[in-house]
Design a protein around this motif. Structure first.
Motif, short mmCIF file in Angstrom:
data_model
loop_
_atom_site.label_atom_id
_atom_site.label_comp_id
_atom_site.label_asym_id
_atom_site.label_seq_id
_atom_site.Cartn_x
_atom_site.Cartn_y
_atom_site.Cartn_z
N LEU A 190 15.64 -61.44 85.82
CA LEU A 190 15.45 -61.07 87.22
C LEU A 190 15.20 -59.58 87.30
CD1 LEU A 190 15.83 -61.78 90.36
CD2 LEU A 190 18.10 -60.82 90.03
N ARG A 191 14.15 -59.21 88.01
CA ARG A 191 13.94 -57.79 88.23
C ARG A 191 13.65 -57.59 89.71
NH1 ARG A 191 9.68 -54.88 84.55
NH2 ARG A 191 11.54 -54.41 83.32
N ALA A 192 14.47 -56.79 90.35
CA ALA A 192 14.25 -56.48 91.75
C ALA A 192 13.94 -55.00 91.85
CB ALA A 192 15.49 -56.82 92.57
N PHE A 206 16.47 -64.15 97.12
CA PHE A 206 15.80 -65.45 97.14
C PHE A 206 15.72 -66.04 98.54
CE2 PHE A 206 17.46 -64.88 92.87
CZ PHE A 206 16.31 -65.06 92.13
N GLY A 207 15.49 -65.18 99.52
CA GLY A 207 15.23 -65.69 100.87
C GLY A 207 16.43 -66.31 101.54
N LEU A 208 17.60 -65.74 101.41
CA LEU A 208 18.77 -66.28 102.09
C LEU A 208 19.41 -65.27 103.04
CD1 LEU A 208 20.65 -68.26 99.31
CD2 LEU A 208 19.41 -69.16 101.24
N LEU A 209 18.62 -64.32 103.52
CA LEU A 209 19.18 -63.31 104.41
C LEU A 209 19.69 -63.94 105.70
CD1 LEU A 209 16.84 -60.23 104.27
CD2 LEU A 209 19.25 -60.32 103.70
N PRO A 210 20.87 -63.53 106.16
CA PRO A 210 21.32 -64.05 107.45
C PRO A 210 20.45 -63.46 108.55
CG PRO A 210 22.82 -62.35 106.65
CD PRO A 210 21.81 -62.58 105.56
N PRO A 211 20.00 -64.26 109.52
CA PRO A 211 19.22 -63.70 110.61
C PRO A 211 20.06 -62.71 111.40
CG PRO A 211 19.81 -66.00 111.05
CD PRO A 211 20.27 -65.69 109.67
N PRO A 212 19.54 -61.67 111.98
CA PRO A 212 18.11 -61.35 112.04
C PRO A 212 17.66 -60.43 110.91
CG PRO A 212 19.34 -59.90 113.50
CD PRO A 212 20.35 -60.73 112.78
N GLY A 213 18.37 -60.42 109.77
CA GLY A 213 18.02 -59.51 108.68
C GLY A 213 16.64 -59.80 108.11
N ARG A 214 15.95 -58.73 107.70
CA ARG A 214 14.60 -58.92 107.14
C ARG A 214 14.41 -58.03 105.93
NH1 ARG A 214 12.01 -57.73 112.16
NH2 ARG A 214 11.26 -56.00 110.92
N LEU A 215 13.81 -58.62 104.89
CA LEU A 215 13.45 -57.84 103.71
C LEU A 215 12.12 -57.18 104.02
CD1 LEU A 215 14.08 -57.24 100.70
CD2 LEU A 215 12.72 -59.24 100.12
N ILE A 216 12.14 -55.87 104.19
CA ILE A 216 10.89 -55.25 104.62
C ILE A 216 10.19 -54.49 103.50
CG2 ILE A 216 11.58 -55.06 107.04
CD1 ILE A 216 11.94 -52.04 106.41
N GLY A 217 10.82 -54.43 102.32
CA GLY A 217 10.12 -53.76 101.24
C GLY A 217 10.69 -54.16 99.92
N GLY A 218 9.91 -53.98 98.86
CA GLY A 218 10.39 -54.26 97.52
C GLY A 218 9.80 -55.51 96.94
N ARG A 219 10.03 -55.70 95.64
CA ARG A 219 9.49 -56.86 94.94
C ARG A 219 10.62 -57.53 94.18
NH1 ARG A 219 4.86 -55.25 90.97
NH2 ARG A 219 4.52 -57.49 90.93
N VAL A 220 10.50 -58.83 94.06
CA VAL A 220 11.45 -59.58 93.23
C VAL A 220 10.64 -60.37 92.22
CG1 VAL A 220 13.25 -61.33 93.18
CG2 VAL A 220 13.09 -59.77 95.12
N ILE A 221 10.95 -60.16 90.94
CA ILE A 221 10.28 -60.93 89.90
C ILE A 221 11.34 -61.74 89.18
CG2 ILE A 221 8.90 -60.83 87.80
CD1 ILE A 221 8.13 -57.93 89.04
N ASP A 247 6.34 -63.64 90.29
CA ASP A 247 6.45 -62.61 91.32
C ASP A 247 6.65 -63.29 92.68
OD1 ASP A 247 6.28 -60.53 93.02
OD2 ASP A 247 4.56 -59.59 92.01
N LEU A 248 7.81 -63.06 93.27
CA LEU A 248 8.12 -63.76 94.52
C LEU A 248 7.68 -62.99 95.75
CD1 LEU A 248 11.78 -64.89 93.70
CD2 LEU A 248 9.67 -66.15 93.34
N SER A 249 7.21 -61.75 95.56
CA SER A 249 6.89 -60.98 96.77
C SER A 249 5.69 -61.59 97.46
CB SER A 249 6.64 -59.51 96.41
OG SER A 249 5.96 -59.42 95.21
N GLY A 250 5.69 -61.50 98.76
CA GLY A 250 4.61 -62.06 99.55
C GLY A 250 4.83 -63.50 99.93
N MET A 251 5.84 -64.16 99.32
CA MET A 251 6.10 -65.54 99.69
C MET A 251 6.99 -65.58 100.93
SD MET A 251 6.96 -67.73 96.35
CE MET A 251 6.08 -67.63 94.81
N LYS A 265 12.00 -72.92 97.69
CA LYS A 265 11.44 -74.13 97.08
C LYS A 265 11.01 -73.84 95.65
CE LYS A 265 8.46 -77.84 98.48
NZ LYS A 265 7.14 -78.05 99.07
N THR A 266 10.39 -72.70 95.46
CA THR A 266 9.91 -72.34 94.13
C THR A 266 11.07 -72.23 93.15
OG1 THR A 266 8.26 -71.04 95.29
CG2 THR A 266 8.40 -70.74 92.91
N CYS A 267 12.15 -71.61 93.60
CA CYS A 267 13.25 -71.35 92.67
C CYS A 267 14.31 -72.45 92.71
CB CYS A 267 13.92 -70.02 93.02
SG CYS A 267 12.77 -68.67 92.99
N ARG A 268 13.99 -73.52 93.40
CA ARG A 268 14.91 -74.64 93.53
C ARG A 268 15.46 -75.07 92.18
NH1 ARG A 268 13.08 -79.49 97.27
NH2 ARG A 268 15.00 -80.68 97.21
#
Lengths: 328, 276, 705
Positions: free
Chosen positions: C20-22, C71-86, C91-95, C102-105
């Protein structure tokens, strides 16, 4: 018999036992109210109007009105238990029979209104909660608070003016057309056609209530930690809703629907009056109008019992969907 | 007063609700001063809305606007007084039950439960039908039938708070039961109470209208439900007799409901996602 | 580092890519009408295959939000507004969030903090595990899947998996529920496990079982682990590599031994300095002054500058960046040789200390006595202020169809002890041990069923019958957020006891005395605090207010019920120091109730160990901690993680089986016998008697008969 089922049955039996004192209380309260009301109790039993003195005397001795209150109470209780709700002077028929004739019409109205509109309300509420703060959500919030504020009978009158009197799409009064067939599916369809406007009037308020409640409850459920767990399993958002958010969000809504059966029944009385629907509500209205007290008291007793029974059913349904109650 | 207004401004629905309520109050207070008596037969019967009678006239030629303005008074009085009486009973019963718990609680809450299970509207019909309609009786009936929900809210809050540490601390600081109930706990239960009272006013207005619509209103006064009762036979010929009184009921109920909802948003904000 | 997607997958094929690289993650929480709160501000981290990486920090530093954002589990209304996760070469960014999940299921397993709230209450446990394993809750009906689930559960130490499958979360114990969470996380042999404070909600003996289980599972499956915690003990036990977070940023990174032996960032060094260690009585408690900054406040410069003793002028203006060093990274302007620990002594005349002068008038009454350790059972030398004599207390549990009481919770079952003037006595136990009930009886909030409690020679509960009387013992509560009335000013809270007990009458003297009390507990200048509401103060400040209020009616004793357990590490030692000072300087007797043995060993004079409402061991703290006699005390002490990576991995831990039974169904004989390895017939039938092992050190166990 499996263990969960057994504990379920035990729970249901327990709730039934608890409901009995409530029924007794209702009968007693009604008896006391009649006792306390100003005027001659005999007229409440016989009805007001053109009543002969012999009949009044007969009523007095039948109900023991010349005897102590406790004896009267005993007579009243035993009559209620045997299903004798008295005799309607206006219709010249036993009250229970009159009510029984009218039950199907009211039931039809209630079942469609609850079945259709309550479910639509729940779905709308759930959908709005998923898109909190969207324009759909805002629209639903506004509509539901309006729907909850508009009196049912006025909404019915407006529907009547617009769709029956002006546009002539639907009939104005009653449940059947004079020319409709007297039996079979055709008669049923005719009844449904007549029911469109009354059901809409009655259902609107409950759709609004359910939508409101479901939205709040769903937003609450969606903020819970177990939703995060469900998402972490890689379930799709639709699966998270269907298996985790909705079952939990429904719990308070079920209680609310149960608690509002009484309000719903009241709504049906008002709707029946507006649309001349030949149900119990219309009968009650006629009874009030002609001061036919045995009829009024009888209908109210039956409706009160119906509400208690509906509450009981809701409690049991609730236990069925919430394991925390079942295994208490 | 100013801080209260600033608080209300946080919520759009509270502001809308307040506006509607103030409008109804204005109509109820000022209307009767400028308009004719609601019983005066001033014009032709069944006169559609026109310049002389803005909202038309009824079957006896009485001006609908005057009647609706008088109705506003009645509705407000019924709504506010019924909700206040119910709030007082509810607070007393709820706080005693919640604070003392045990036998007192058991006893009081059984009574409240019994009241809640009995279908309120039908009991109201029965009482008014048997005892005869009068405005004070209607208020009392509505209040007596609606206090249990208030009592339950107050009790739930008390049960939650009486075990909180600040109550134990006040006890250790020498506070007596009266201080604990009225100075420590009750002020903290006010937010849900205020919300509930606003919603109950709306409910009381609707109940009174429904009773009057069934012909159980006080015959000596003019109320909106009664106007609709009178309109029912003439729906075909005089739509205005039904449209405007109903609109008035809806607006005032909506006003108090919106105010309640808005207050709820302001006073009990939902917890946002916690930042860890 | 800006590898394109293709390069990324090529690199992973060669196997030199971390699991994992963030990179430079930024998470914001929008606030209506204001600047959004930036909870995570440019965090980068890596986890290699099979490596255990911990993310450590105090509450509010953004560690939990960081892992949620991966992996997309931020509690609302939190938002990931920058950075990359590999992750695993992808590369998960942009998903979209749903797409990421679903991808990392199945490839990422999560274990969250509180298994009660993280399990769906209306779904059977089996269905929830099945859902994690196959994606469908209904697959519990499939015998094949069912067998696999049962196998997994029994692998995780669940004795009766077929029965457990049918049950609902509320029917299981905390440890069981956490095992279910672990089963869900492992159900599809993930490559990465994310553990988010997985043991914080559990008792320490259960925590030890779960930690042991996690370590075994990790070793066997060789998964990478990202472990979020605030507990340096767990870091030392588990971690290969450590990230230290402060205020939404990583301030230091490095291998675990290096972090503990020579940390380079002043914050890390300060934290490690104020970590309390079981079995070590520190000469003085150390603490970092101040508190974690509010994430809403706009900050310039180094975020730690306001609390740092080594800061220079540059620190307050310019934010340092994370720089790579030989073994790790650090975010600080100072070279590591220049750094001093910001931790300072908690007591004494320093910053958070106690102004002792004002207490003099009443200190004279409670004469401080050096307590020699000669004593009878539970009896200190000198005059006892608190005397508890064979006290019993039970509560009815409501239940049944008619609301009748069905069972009794036997919370306290015959406890005797005495606490001297100026003594700090600690009562240790896990949840359900009855320690809080005992504390409430000592202050007189509850009355014992049998036995009696006296404070200063007076019945503790007397004041509840006569409200004009002054309670001789006051209480400091666990949660300073609920122990102050939210609608009262600090002034009102403090003057209430003064006015009620007649210490002052006119407004002026009330205010003066209130100010004095606030100064005494280190809230200075008092004028700044008097006219504020509780929500305007931080946790530590509130706890000081609570202590000031407790001191107002000049009590002889204090009961501190978990008084520091809701506070952050750095604040915790400040409050403990204050309590210690109150004993030493003012001569108060303090009953400190806690589940945290490190807290006990750092401040308490004597310690008692409670289990299911009975005392099983009592004695001088050093003796009880380092030479515990009762098998329960030994297991309890051994279960506490050691904040020392070398020692933690060498020592042999005693793992206790199972969890404490409910105090409704108590075993016969010694209550500990069902979980005790040494239990004999005797233990099952008869209660053990007290035996004095050494001077003042008593144990109730048949092993020492």
């Amino acid at each position: 018999m499996s263990k969960p089922f057994e504990s379920m049955l035990r729970y249901a039996a327990r709730r039934c036992v608890v409901a009995l004192p409530t029924l007794w209380l209702i009968v007693t309260v009604m008896f006391l109210l009649v006792q306390m009301a100003p005027g001659d109790p005999a007229t409440f039993i016989a009805g007001e109007g053109d009543i002969s003195d012999e009949y009044l005397a007969q009523v007095r001795s039948e109900y023991g009105l010349d005897k102590p209150v406790l004896v009267q109470y005993g007579v009243y209780l035993s009559k209620v238990i045997r299903g004798d709700l008295g005799y309607s002077f206006r219709y010249r028929a036993p009250v229970l029979g009159l009510i029984a004739e009218r039950v199907p019409a009211t039931l039809l109205l209630m079942l469609i209104a609850i079945g259709l509109f309550a479910i639509i309300g729940v779905l709308l509420g759930a959908a709005a909660a998923r898109r909190q703060y969207s324009s759909f959500d805002l629209g639903l919030v506004v509509l539901s608070v309006c729907g909850w504020s508009i009196p049912i009978f006025w909404f019915g009158q407006m529907l009547l003016i617009v769709f029956a009197l002006t546009l002539r799409w639907f009939p104005t009064q009653g449940m059947f057309d004079l020319r409709s067939p007297s039996y079979g599916i055709g008669r049923f369809i005719d009844a449904l056609y007549h029911a469109v406007l009354p059901v809409t009037a009655l259902g609107m308020r409950f759709m609004a209530l359910n939508a409101r409640m479901m939205r709040t409850s769903m937003i609450e459920a969606l903020s819970q930690d177990y939703i995060t767990t469900a998402r972490s399993k890689g379930l799709t958002e639709a699966e998270v809703m269907r298996y985790h958010a909705i079952p939990n969000a429904l719990l308070p809504v079920v209680t609310l629907v149960g608690m509002n059966i009484g309000t719903m029944l009241a709504g049906s009385v008002l709707t029946e009056v507006v649309f001349g629907w030949p149900g119990m509500g219309r009968l009650l209205y006629d009874g009030i109008y002609s001061r036919d007290y045995p009829l009024v008291i009888g209908i109210i007793l039956v409706m009160a019992i119906a509400v208690v029974v509906c509450n009981l059913i809701t409690d049991i349904v609730y236990a069925f969907i919430d394991p925390r109650i079942r295994y208490d | 007063m100013i801080t209260a207004l600033n608080l209300l401004r946080q919520s759009r629905s509270a502001m809308c609700g307040l506006t509607l309520v103030l409008f109804v109050v204005l109509v109820g207070v000022a209307g009767p001063m400028f308009l004719d008596s609601p019983f005066a037969m001033t014009g032709d019967s069944f006169h559609a809305p026109s310049r002389e009678s803005v909202l038309g006239t009824d079957d006896l030629g009485r001006d609908m606007l005057a009647r609706i303005a008088h109705g506003a008074r009645v509705s407000l009085i019924v709504g506010v007084s019924a909700a206040s009486v119910s709030a007082v009973i509810g607070i007393v019963v709820g706080s005693f039950a919640g604070f003392f718990g045990g036998f007192v609680d058991e006893f009081l809450i059984r009574i409240a439960e019994a009241f809640q299970v009995i279908p309120q509207f039908f009991l109201a019909i029965l009482i008014v039908a048997l005892f005869g309609p009068s405005i004070s009786r209607i208020v009392l009936v509505i209040a007596i039938l609606s206090w249990p929900s208030t009592a339950r809210i107050v009790r739930a809050e008390f049960l939650k708070m009486r075990n909180l540490d600040f109550v134990a601390a006040a006890r250790l600081a020498g506070a007596n039961n009266a201080t604990l109930i009225f100075r420590e706990i009750l002020p903290n239960t006010l937010p849900p109470m205020i919300v509930n009272t606003s919603l109950q006013i709306a409910g009381a207005i609707l109940t009174e209208a429904s009773l009057s619509f069934l012909g159980l209103g006080d015959p000596d006064i003019v109320s909106w439900g009664q106007l609709l009762y009178n309109a029912q036979p003439f729906l075909r010929d005089a739509w205005w007799m039904a449209v405007f009184p109903g609109l008035a009921i809806s607006i005032s109920a909506l006003g108090f409901n919106l105010l309640g909802d808005g207050l709820n948003d302001i006073l009990n904000p939902r917890k946002r996602g916690q930042v860890r | 580092m800006r590898a394109s997607q293709r390069e990324v997958s090529a690199a992973s094929a060669q196997g030199d890519m971390p699991l994992l690289r963030a990179l430079e993650l930024i998470v914001e929480f929008p606030v209506p009408g204001r600047q959004p709160v930036r909870a995570v501000n440019g965090v980068s981290l890596e986890v290699n295959r099979g490596e255990i990486v911990t993310l450590v920090g105090e509450s509010g530093c953004g560690k939990s939000v960081t892992v949620r954002s991966l992996f997309g589990l931020l509690p609302p209304p939190g938002r990931l507004i920058g950075g990359r996760v590999i992750f695993d070469g992808l590369d998960l960014s942009g998903m979209r969030e749903e797409q990421i999940r679903k991808t990392c299921r199945g490839m990422v397993g999560y274990v969250f903090q509180d298994p009660m709230t993280y399990l769906n209450p209306v779904m059977s446990v089996g269905a929830q595990v099945a859902e994690a394993m196959t994606g469908h809750a209904r697959s519990t009906r499939n015998p094949d899947a069912r067998d696999r689930i049962c196998e997994l559960l029994s692998d995780l130490g669940i004795g009766d998996p077929t029965r457990v499958l049918e049950s609902y979360p509320h029917q299981l114990s905390g440890g069981m529920r956490q095992r279910i969470m672990i089963a869900m996380a492992l159900s599809r042999t993930p490559k990465l496990l994310i553990l988010d404070e997985p043991t914080t909600a559990l008792d320490v003996t259960v925590q030890a079982q779960i930690v042991d289980l996690l370590k075994r599972v990790q070793r066997r499956a060789g998964v990478g682990v990202l472990f979020v915690t605030h507990d340096f003990g767990l870091v030392a036990e588990m971690a290969d590599r450590v990230y230290v977070m402060y205020s939404g940023q990583v301030v230091e990174e490095g291998p675990v031994r290096r972090i503990f032996s020579s940390s380079r960032h002043p914050y890390t060094r300060g934290l490690i300095d104020c970590v309390l260690t079981t079995g070590e009585r520190k000469e003085s408690l150390r603490t970092i002054p101040g508190e974690v900054p509010n994430p809403r406040a706009a900050l310039t410069g180094c975020r730690f500058a306001s609390r740092c003793l080594s800061k220079k002028s540059q620190c307050e203006v310019e934010s340092p960046s994370l720089t790579l060093e030989a073994d790790g990274q650090v975010r600080c302007w100072r070279a590591s040789s220049e750094i001093e620990s910001p931790a300072i002594e908690a007591g004494g005349s320093g910053y958070p200390g106690l102004v002792t002068g004002t207490g003099a008038s009443w200190g004279a009454r409670n004469e401080v006595q050096a307590h020699s350790k000669t004593a009878e059972l539970g009896r200190p030398a000198g005059e006892a202020t608190i005397r508890v004599e064979s006290v019993t207390k039970s509560f009815p549990v409501r239940g049944g169809a008619f609301g009748g009481s069905k069972a009794l919770v036997r919370a306290v079952n015959g406890v005797s002890l005495e606490i001297a003037n100026g003594e700090l006595f600690a009562l240790v136990g896990e949840s359900g041990s009855g320690k809080s009930t005992l504390g409430r009886m000592v202050v007189g909030l509850d009355e014992p069923d049998k036995g009696c409690v006296t404070v200063g020679g007076r019945d503790a509960a007397e004041w509840t019958r006569n409200r004009a009387m002054r309670p001789m013992c006051q209480m400091v509560f666990q949660d300073p957020y609920s122990s102050l009335n939210p609608r009262k000013l600090i002034r009102e809270s403090i003057t209430q006891p003064l006015a009620n007990f007649g210490f002052a009458h006119d407004a002026k003297s009330l205010a003066e005395r209130a100010a004095e009390l606030l100064e005494q507990v280190g809230l200075s200048p008092a004028g700044e605090y008097l006219d504020r509401y509780p929500h305007e103060l931080s946790g530590g400040q509130r706890q000081r207010v609570v202590i000031a209020r407790a001191l107002a009616p000049e009590p002889l004793a204090l009961v501190a019920d978990e008084a520091v357990s809701s506070l952050d590490m750095s604040t915790r030692t400040q409050i403990l120091g204050l309590l210690r000072e109150l004993c030493d300087a003012v001569g108060l007797s303090i009953l400190l109730i806690t589940h945290d043995l490190a807290v006990v060993s750092s401040v308490a004079d004597r310690t008692g160990v409670m289990y299911l409402g009975r005392l099983y061991e009592i004695g001088p703290t050093e003796a009880v901690i380092s030479q515990a006699k009762h098998p329960y005390s030994r297991a309890l002490i051994s279960a506490v993680p050691l904040p020392d990576p070398v020692k933690a991995r060498q020592r042999e831990q005693i793992l206790m089986q199972g969890e404490a039974p409910s105090p409704v169904n108590l075993p016969s004989g010694c209550f500990f016998n069902p979980r005790c390895q040494h239990a004999t017939e005797l233990c099952r039938s008869t209660e053990p008697q007290w035996a004095e092992i050494e001077e003042g050190h008593f144990v109730a166990c048949h092993l020492y008969d």
